[in-house]
Write a protein that holds these residues in place. Structure first.
Motif, short mmCIF file in Angstrom:
data_model
loop_
_atom_site.label_atom_id
_atom_site.label_comp_id
_atom_site.label_asym_id
_atom_site.label_seq_id
_atom_site.Cartn_x
_atom_site.Cartn_y
_atom_site.Cartn_z
N CYS A 157 67.64 24.32 113.63
CA CYS A 157 66.43 24.72 112.91
C CYS A 157 65.35 25.17 113.88
O CYS A 157 64.65 26.15 113.65
CB CYS A 157 65.89 23.58 112.06
N SER A 163 62.39 25.58 108.76
CA SER A 163 62.30 24.15 108.46
C SER A 163 63.68 23.66 108.05
O SER A 163 64.54 24.45 107.63
CB SER A 163 61.31 23.92 107.31
N THR A 165 64.47 22.05 105.49
CA THR A 165 64.68 22.33 104.06
C THR A 165 65.13 23.76 103.84
O THR A 165 66.10 24.01 103.12
CB THR A 165 63.38 22.06 103.27
N ASN A 166 64.45 24.70 104.47
CA ASN A 166 64.88 26.09 104.31
C ASN A 166 66.29 26.31 104.81
O ASN A 166 67.06 27.06 104.22
CB ASN A 166 63.94 27.03 105.08
N TRP A 168 68.93 24.11 105.03
CA TRP A 168 70.02 23.69 104.17
C TRP A 168 70.03 24.42 102.84
O TRP A 168 71.08 24.63 102.24
CB TRP A 168 70.14 22.18 104.04
N GLN A 169 68.83 24.88 102.41
CA GLN A 169 68.82 25.66 101.16
C GLN A 169 69.52 27.01 101.33
O GLN A 169 70.21 27.48 100.43
CB GLN A 169 67.39 25.86 100.66
N LYS B 13 69.93 21.59 90.37
CA LYS B 13 69.43 20.57 91.30
C LYS B 13 70.60 19.75 91.87
O LYS B 13 70.63 19.44 93.08
CB LYS B 13 68.44 19.65 90.56
N GLU B 16 72.32 21.56 94.56
CA GLU B 16 71.48 21.55 95.77
C GLU B 16 71.63 20.23 96.53
O GLU B 16 71.79 20.20 97.74
CB GLU B 16 70.02 21.69 95.35
N GLN B 20 72.61 19.16 100.29
CA GLN B 20 71.60 18.44 101.08
C GLN B 20 72.19 17.16 101.68
O GLN B 20 71.87 16.77 102.80
CB GLN B 20 70.40 18.10 100.19
#
Lengths: 191, 85
Positions: A157, A163, A165-166, A168-169, B13, B16, B20
């Motif tokens: 990252c 970030s 979060t970005n 893994w999204q 979700k 996701e 995650q």
């Protein structure tokens, strides 16, 4: 302790080129988009290995060492691609695999692939390879960086400047699309 | 589907969270929600299995089993190292 005197000599090194180019190239071809790029990365890896030959610890195998250099070169390649997605073409529109309520959209509900033999595994490997080629460059970059496993996610990252979060999204979106693409191919294959 | 989505996540979700989870453990509440969601939702359960299979294949990916002719490339590499010195 290896010393400068024990550094690999030129003829021994040429032997490594002959012995390992094939395996390194096959590995690179499975992880980058273009065959020409795969060849260039293998060449870059050998040049880096030659430059760094004094650092080669005699206790590890040349193969392992060359592979670790190649993985770094592949990571460099995807890092560049990630930062410069424009060069790699326009991003296709993100298909929505979910409906307005957040349920799976019709036609995209995950269904069993019906795997029942070793042939099916190979089939999926082939579909996966094809579907990877269809991913937008920087999604593919995110996926490839994750599975090179040379660095942990935090380090990746940081290098990519995203970030956690970005990151893994993006991988998530890429894998939703990959899965859907494999399913579509599988359905066609069975009919 | 409405009540289920509120209590036990939407499929969007859930999918996701499945990804995650491979980066970091989920908070306990979400972990339970996800577990219950995949117990009830056939699509997400299949998604979870296939996602795991893809992770395995992405990691073990080996290129074509057939040998590739590399004589030209080997020559090129050796020439590049010659030039490099």
């Amino acid at each position: 302790m290896p010393t400068v005197d024990q550094a690999v000599g030129r003829s021994e090194f040429d032997g490594w080129v002959h012995a390992h180019t094939g395996d390194l190239l096959r590995y690179a071809r499975s992880r980058v988009r273009d065959e020409a790029v795969a060849e260039d990365l293998v060449q870059l890896a050998f040049i880096a290995a030659w430059e760094g030959r004094k650092k080669f610890a005699q206790q590890s195998s040349p193969r392992t060492w060359l592979f670790s250099i190649l993985k770094n070169k592949i990571a460099d390649h995807w890092r560049k691609a990630y930062r410069d997605p424009v060069v790699h073409g326009v991003e296709p529109m993100d298909l929505d695999f979910f409906d307005g309520d957040g349920g799976w959209a019709p036609g995209h509900i995950p269904q069993e692939w019906g795997l029942d033999g070793p042939d099916d595994d190979e089939q999926i490997q082939r579909f996966l390879a094809d579907c990877l080629q269809q991913l937008p460059a920087h999604w593919r970059a995110a996926v490839e960086m994750k599975f090179l496993k040379e660095k942990d996610a935090d380090a990746i990252c940081q290098e990519l400047g995203v970030s956690a979060t970005n990151y893994w999204q993006q991988i998530h979106r890429a894998k939703v699309r990959l899965r859907d693409c494999i399913s579509t191919n599988m359905k066609k294959h069975r009919h | 589907m409405g009540l289920m989505h509120t209590l036990l996540l939407s499929c969007r979700k859930a999918a996701e969270l499945i990804e995650q989870q491979s980066f970091a453990p989920l908070p306990p509440g979400q972990k339970v929600q996800l577990w219950m969601h995949t117990r009830i939702c056939a699509g997400c359960k299949v998604f979870q299995h296939q996602n795991e299979l893809m992770d395995r294949l992405l990691e073990q990916r080996v290129a074509e089993p057939l040998p590739i002719p590399t004589t030209q490339l080997e020559k090129r590499i050796i020439a590049a190292i010659d030039n490099h010195n």
